[in-house]
Structure formats: C-alpha cells, structure tokens
Design a protein around this motif. Structure first.
Motif, PDB file in Angstrom:
ATOM      1  N   ARG A  30       0.805  -1.205   0.000  1.00 25.62           N
ATOM      2  CA  ARG A  30       0.000   0.000   0.000  1.00 25.62           C
ATOM      3  C   ARG A  30       0.848   1.269   0.000  1.00 25.62           C
ATOM      4  NH1 ARG A  30      -4.613  -1.090  -1.855  1.00 25.62           N
ATOM      5  NH2 ARG A  30      -5.473   0.790  -0.921  1.00 25.62           N
ATOM      6  N   MET A  31       2.024   1.201   0.638  1.00 31.06           N
ATOM      7  CA  MET A  31       2.892   2.366   0.726  1.00 31.06           C
ATOM      8  C   MET A  31       4.346   1.928   0.628  1.00 31.06           C
ATOM      9  SD  MET A  31       1.046   4.414   3.919  1.00 31.06           S
ATOM     10  CE  MET A  31       2.118   5.868   3.800  1.00 31.06           C
ATOM     11  N   ILE A  32       5.208   2.848   0.186  1.00 33.10           N
ATOM     12  CA  ILE A  32       6.659   2.670   0.246  1.00 33.10           C
ATOM     13  C   ILE A  32       7.200   3.850   1.044  1.00 33.10           C
ATOM     14  CG2 ILE A  32       8.811   2.538  -1.056  1.00 33.10           C
ATOM     15  CD1 ILE A  32       7.256   1.311  -3.368  1.00 33.10           C
ATOM     16  N   GLY A  33       7.608   3.583   2.295  1.00 34.45           N
ATOM     17  CA  GLY A  33       7.909   4.692   3.194  1.00 34.45           C
ATOM     18  C   GLY A  33       6.656   5.531   3.346  1.00 34.45           C
ATOM     19  N   PRO A  34       6.749   6.866   3.261  1.00 33.07           N
ATOM     20  CA  PRO A  34       5.559   7.711   3.347  1.00 33.07           C
ATOM     21  C   PRO A  34       4.846   7.892   2.004  1.00 33.07           C
ATOM     22  CG  PRO A  34       7.495   9.088   3.260  1.00 33.07           C
ATOM     23  CD  PRO A  34       7.991   7.659   3.251  1.00 33.07           C
ATOM     24  N   PHE A  35       5.396   7.334   0.925  1.00 34.83           N
ATOM     25  CA  PHE A  35       4.790   7.486  -0.406  1.00 34.83           C
ATOM     26  C   PHE A  35       3.582   6.558  -0.504  1.00 34.83           C
ATOM     27  CE2 PHE A  35       9.016   9.091  -0.922  1.00 34.83           C
ATOM     28  CZ  PHE A  35       8.958  10.036  -1.933  1.00 34.83           C
ATOM     29  N   ILE A  36       2.419   7.155  -0.779  1.00 29.73           N
ATOM     30  CA  ILE A  36       1.189   6.379  -0.748  1.00 29.73           C
ATOM     31  C   ILE A  36       0.506   6.294  -2.116  1.00 29.73           C
ATOM     32  CG2 ILE A  36      -0.345   8.322  -0.166  1.00 29.73           C
ATOM     33  CD1 ILE A  36      -1.707   6.388   1.866  1.00 29.73           C
ATOM     34  N   TYR A  37       0.984   7.079  -3.068  1.00 30.33           N
ATOM     35  CA  TYR A  37       0.280   7.156  -4.356  1.00 30.33           C
ATOM     36  C   TYR A  37       1.263   7.638  -5.399  1.00 30.33           C
ATOM     37  CZ  TYR A  37      -3.716   8.708  -7.333  1.00 30.33           C
ATOM     38  OH  TYR A  37      -4.641   8.907  -8.324  1.00 30.33           O
ATOM     39  N   LEU A  38       1.342   6.936  -6.518  1.00 36.23           N
ATOM     40  CA  LEU A  38       2.241   7.339  -7.600  1.00 36.23           C
ATOM     41  C   LEU A  38       1.592   7.013  -8.932  1.00 36.23           C
ATOM     42  CD1 LEU A  38       6.095   6.832  -7.673  1.00 36.23           C
ATOM     43  CD2 LEU A  38       4.735   6.683  -9.740  1.00 36.23           C
ATOM     44  N   ASP A  39       1.351   8.031  -9.730  1.00 38.88           N
ATOM     45  CA  ASP A  39       0.801   7.886 -11.076  1.00 38.88           C
ATOM     46  C   ASP A  39       1.808   8.393 -12.101  1.00 38.88           C
ATOM     47  OD1 ASP A  39      -1.618   6.767 -10.443  1.00 38.88           O
ATOM     48  OD2 ASP A  39      -2.817   8.570 -10.785  1.00 38.88           O
ATOM     49  N   HIS A  40       1.964   7.626 -13.178  1.00 39.63           N
ATOM     50  CA  HIS A  40       2.755   8.051 -14.325  1.00 39.63           C
ATOM     51  C   HIS A  40       1.779   8.558 -15.377  1.00 39.63           C
ATOM     52  CE1 HIS A  40       5.433   6.831 -17.972  1.00 39.63           C
ATOM     53  NE2 HIS A  40       5.536   8.116 -17.699  1.00 39.63           N
ATOM     54  N   MET A  41       1.827   9.849 -15.655  1.00 45.62           N
ATOM     55  CA  MET A  41       0.894  10.492 -16.576  1.00 45.62           C
ATOM     56  C   MET A  41       1.549  10.676 -17.935  1.00 45.62           C
ATOM     57  SD  MET A  41      -0.876  14.241 -16.075  1.00 45.62           S
ATOM     58  CE  MET A  41       0.742  14.972 -15.804  1.00 45.62           C
ATOM     59  N   PHE A 245       5.595   4.886   8.435  1.00 45.62           N
ATOM     60  CA  PHE A 245       4.860   5.311   9.621  1.00 45.62           C
ATOM     61  C   PHE A 245       4.367   4.089  10.400  1.00 45.62           C
ATOM     62  CE2 PHE A 245       3.762   9.009   6.710  1.00 45.62           C
ATOM     63  CZ  PHE A 245       4.690   9.859   7.290  1.00 45.62           C
ATOM     64  N   PRO A 246       4.230   4.214  11.705  1.00 42.42           N
ATOM     65  CA  PRO A 246       3.741   3.077  12.485  1.00 42.42           C
ATOM     66  C   PRO A 246       2.243   2.837  12.321  1.00 42.42           C
ATOM     67  CG  PRO A 246       4.131   4.966  13.934  1.00 42.42           C
ATOM     68  CD  PRO A 246       4.663   5.337  12.577  1.00 42.42           C
ATOM     69  N   GLU A 247       1.493   3.881  11.916  1.00 41.41           N
ATOM     70  CA  GLU A 247       0.035   3.742  11.827  1.00 41.41           C
ATOM     71  C   GLU A 247      -0.391   3.430  10.387  1.00 41.41           C
ATOM     72  OE1 GLU A 247       1.537   7.221  14.199  1.00 41.41           O
ATOM     73  OE2 GLU A 247       1.301   6.871  12.049  1.00 41.41           O
ATOM     74  N   GLU A 248      -1.505   2.755  10.272  1.00 42.05           N
ATOM     75  CA  GLU A 248      -2.117   2.495   8.968  1.00 42.05           C
ATOM     76  C   GLU A 248      -2.674   3.793   8.404  1.00 42.05           C
ATOM     77  OE1 GLU A 248      -5.673  -0.279   6.977  1.00 42.05           O
ATOM     78  OE2 GLU A 248      -5.324  -0.290   9.158  1.00 42.05           O
ATOM     79  N   ARG A 249      -2.682   3.909   7.066  1.00 38.02           N
ATOM     80  CA  ARG A 249      -3.326   5.040   6.407  1.00 38.02           C
ATOM     81  C   ARG A 249      -4.548   4.532   5.641  1.00 38.02           C
ATOM     82  NH1 ARG A 249      -0.128   6.929   9.252  1.00 38.02           N
ATOM     83  NH2 ARG A 249       0.903   8.950   9.155  1.00 38.02           N
ATOM     84  N   PHE A 250      -5.651   5.268   5.773  1.00 37.05           N
ATOM     85  CA  PHE A 250      -6.863   4.961   5.023  1.00 37.05           C
ATOM     86  C   PHE A 250      -6.958   5.918   3.843  1.00 37.05           C
ATOM     87  CE2 PHE A 250      -7.701   3.853   9.472  1.00 37.05           C
ATOM     88  CZ  PHE A 250      -7.998   2.496   9.331  1.00 37.05           C
ATOM     89  N   ILE A 251      -7.433   5.411   2.707  1.00 36.98           N
ATOM     90  CA  ILE A 251      -7.614   6.225   1.509  1.00 36.98           C
ATOM     91  C   ILE A 251      -9.057   6.124   1.053  1.00 36.98           C
ATOM     92  CG2 ILE A 251      -6.863   6.683  -0.860  1.00 36.98           C
ATOM     93  CD1 ILE A 251      -4.330   5.160  -0.321  1.00 36.98           C
ATOM     94  N   ASP A 252      -9.680   7.254   0.829  1.00 35.25           N
ATOM     95  CA  ASP A 252     -11.009   7.318   0.239  1.00 35.25           C
ATOM     96  C   ASP A 252     -10.989   8.467  -0.762  1.00 35.25           C
ATOM     97  OD1 ASP A 252     -13.702   7.977  -0.387  1.00 35.25           O
ATOM     98  OD2 ASP A 252     -14.398   7.058   1.467  1.00 35.25           O
ATOM     99  N   TRP A 253     -11.017   8.110  -2.046  1.00 43.09           N
ATOM    100  CA  TRP A 253     -10.959   9.098  -3.133  1.00 43.09           C
ATOM    101  C   TRP A 253      -9.692   9.921  -2.990  1.00 43.09           C
ATOM    102  CZ3 TRP A 253     -13.817  14.295  -3.634  1.00 43.09           C
ATOM    103  CH2 TRP A 253     -13.816  14.717  -4.978  1.00 43.09           C
ATOM    104  N   ASN A 254      -9.793  11.230  -2.727  1.00 46.27           N
ATOM    105  CA  ASN A 254      -8.617  12.102  -2.606  1.00 46.27           C
ATOM    106  C   ASN A 254      -8.215  12.355  -1.157  1.00 46.27           C
ATOM    107  OD1 ASN A 254      -8.431  12.581  -5.446  1.00 46.27           O
ATOM    108  ND2 ASN A 254     -10.145  14.001  -5.274  1.00 46.27           N
ATOM    109  N   PHE A 255      -8.807  11.611  -0.249  1.00 49.66           N
ATOM    110  CA  PHE A 255      -8.579  11.839   1.174  1.00 49.66           C
ATOM    111  C   PHE A 255      -7.687  10.741   1.757  1.00 49.66           C
ATOM    112  CE2 PHE A 255     -13.145  13.396   0.659  1.00 49.66           C
ATOM    113  CZ  PHE A 255     -12.759  14.703   0.388  1.00 49.66           C
ATOM    114  N   VAL A 256      -6.713  11.150   2.569  1.00 43.41           N
ATOM    115  CA  VAL A 256      -5.820  10.221   3.263  1.00 43.41           C
ATOM    116  C   VAL A 256      -5.807  10.601   4.735  1.00 43.41           C
ATOM    117  CG1 VAL A 256      -3.416   9.506   3.559  1.00 43.41           C
ATOM    118  CG2 VAL A 256      -4.355   9.769   1.260  1.00 43.41           C
ATOM    119  N   ALA A 257      -5.919   9.616   5.621  1.00 41.74           N
ATOM    120  CA  ALA A 257      -5.920   9.921   7.053  1.00 41.74           C
ATOM    121  C   ALA A 257      -5.629   8.665   7.861  1.00 41.74           C
ATOM    122  CB  ALA A 257      -7.261  10.517   7.480  1.00 41.74           C
TER     123      ALA A 257
END
Length: 294
Positions: A30-41, A245-257
């Motif tokens: 789901r993540m690599i370090g703090p990187f959570i989203y990567l798109d090649h446009m 990060f030690p905590e899980e991140r949730f993703i919903d559309w454009n929101f991360v928390a």
C-alpha cells in the motif's frame, strides 16, 4: 539471495479525460515509506481541441508532488496560488486539514498541440501533522540539487540523501532521487539509503541478480541498505522511499488519514460544498464519486 521483494507493474487508471499508469497503491504494497500514491501520466499527445482540465477537487492528510518531464500545468488552489509548473520544477502542496486545487492547460497553450508527461505523487503526512494548515511551495528546476558522480547524473527531487538536501519542505525522513546514465554501469548505493525503498524505471532498464527490468515497473527492495544494480545506457530511474509510519493510512478518493472519522468528515464537507473556493476557478468542481453497489 535476491534483494527484490516485489515487482509492481504500471496499471491503467482512469482519472477523467486521461488514462494514467498507476503504480501505488498496490494490493500487496500500500505504501513505500511515506509514499502512498504514484501515477505516471503520459506521455499524452493533445491537439488544439484537447485540454487537461482537472476540475477543483479536495485533499486532506497528505502532500502532493507534481514533477513534469514534458508539458505544462496551471495550478490554482484555495490559498490563492496560481502557478504554472513546467518540466523539471516541483509543485509541493500540503493539504493538511484541507485544500482544494485545480490543474489545467495554461491559457497560452490551449490553442496549440502539446504533450503531457510527468509524475503525480502523494506523500502521507505524519499523524501529528495531518491536520496542519495547508501550504504550497513551488521550487524551480535549477533549485534542485544536481551532481555527477562516476559517470552518472543525479538529481534530488525531494528529501535528503547522499549528503544532499532538496529545498522541497518535506515533513518526514524521505527521498526521491533521479539517476540518469549515458553508459552501462553499476550503481552501488549500499548503506546510503534508509527506510523502505522503491525503484521506478522511467526509460531504459536495469539488471539485478541476472534479471532485466524495463520501463513502467517499480522494484521494491527487501532491504533499502543493500541497493546495488546495473543500469543500462540511456536510462532514467527514480529511487524513492524513507521511514515508514507506524500507523495504517486509510484512503477514500482524494482523502488520506489515520482515522476513518477524519475521512468521513472531509467527505461530508465536500458533498455539502463547504470547502473554500479557488479564486478564479469557482464555477465547476469534481463531485464526490458514487461507487456502484457490489
């Protein structure tokens, strides 16, 4: 023993008028370090009738990093920023507790043929900073640390590594490093990286443990401190990662928390159109998507 934990192939994703190559998140990583989203446009060729118009949309809990190889994007946000990003520069927008932005073809290019090509990246914020006030920074290409070593060209897009520090104001230990080669040679970064690490191949290829890997793949390292590979001539790769990060991140559309409650609050606020408006780009917006019931 191989140091490659996982190979992620670029997958097509629909972001409206554009198809992009999605690399993160991936079901097995789901993540690599703090990187959570990567798109090649792209690269996407646009004629005089085609424009890139990503309408105003919100974010929370992350920073966005836009890095173009070709083309130009006009960024506007609710802080009042209106900045044209061009190849080699970095747009770094920190959403924190909430921001809205749009990304469009600049006016001076709307009647021309053009190409769009770049990376769109999300970096999650640490839990204690995910509700900070939003910020925006634009860093010109010439401000990024660039150097040559052993016949390789390096550029530090963000973070701190190899004795260099990018002016991009990141919020946790991370790195995004560009490496270009003109000849086939060994790249040895053993003991120089930290945390989790991914290697994205933009063009050309690399060899590792007698296996060849080509464009549009991410290789995830089992151990970032054991990074060594052979890079082919005329190749460009990006090594990115950092402390997880030690905590899980949730993703919903454009929101991360770190909290589903924070995401639900942002979702309802956007549906009610209670986010701030973008000066000069107030008429349209991207509605919260409705997902079909399974």
């Amino acid at each position: 023993m191989s140091n490659i934990q996982l190979i992620i192939e670029e997958r097509a994703a629909d972001i409206g008028k554009f198809l992009v190559g999605r690399l993160l998140p991936f079901r097995q990583k789901r993540m690599i370090g703090p990187f959570i989203y990567l798109d090649h446009m792209g690269p996407v060729k646009l004629n005089k009738r085609d424009q890139m118009d990503i309408l105003p949309h919100p974010h929370i809990g992350l920073s966005t990093l836009t890095f173009l190889f070709e083309g130009s994007i006009m960024h506007r946000d609710t802080l009042g920023n209106a900045v044209e990003i061009q190849p080699g520069a970095v747009n770094w927008m920190t959403a924190g507790k909430g921001i809205v932005h749009s990304e469009r073809t600049p006016d001076h290019l709307r009647n021309e043929n053009k190409i769009m090509h770049g990376l769109q990246i999300w970096v999650a914020l640490p839990k204690d900073l995910e509700q900070i006030d939003p910020e925006f920074f634009h860093i010109e290409a010439q401000q990024l640390p660039s150097w040559e070593e052993d016949g390789l060209q390096f550029k530090l897009v963000a973070g701190e590594v190899l004795g260099h520090r990018s002016p991009v104001p990141v919020y946790s230990p991370l790195y995004m490093l560009e490496i270009k080669s003109t000849k086939r040679q060994t790249v040895n970064l053993e003991g120089k990286l930290f945390g989790e690490s991914g290697l994205y191949i933009l063009e050309g290829g690399i060899e590792s443990e007698e296996n060849r890997f080509g464009p549009k793949q991410i290789l995830v390292a089992k151990n970032a401190t054991l990074c060594e590979f052979t890079i082919e001539a005329n190749s460009t790769v990006y090594i990115f990662g950092g402390d997880a990060f030690p905590e899980e991140r949730f993703i919903d559309w454009n929101f991360v928390a770190t909290s589903k409650d924070l995401i639900q609050e942002a979702k309802q606020k956007w549906i009610a159109q209670e986010f701030d408006k973008i000066p000069g780009d107030e008429e349209e917006f991207v509605p919260y998507p409705t997902f079909p019931k399974k």
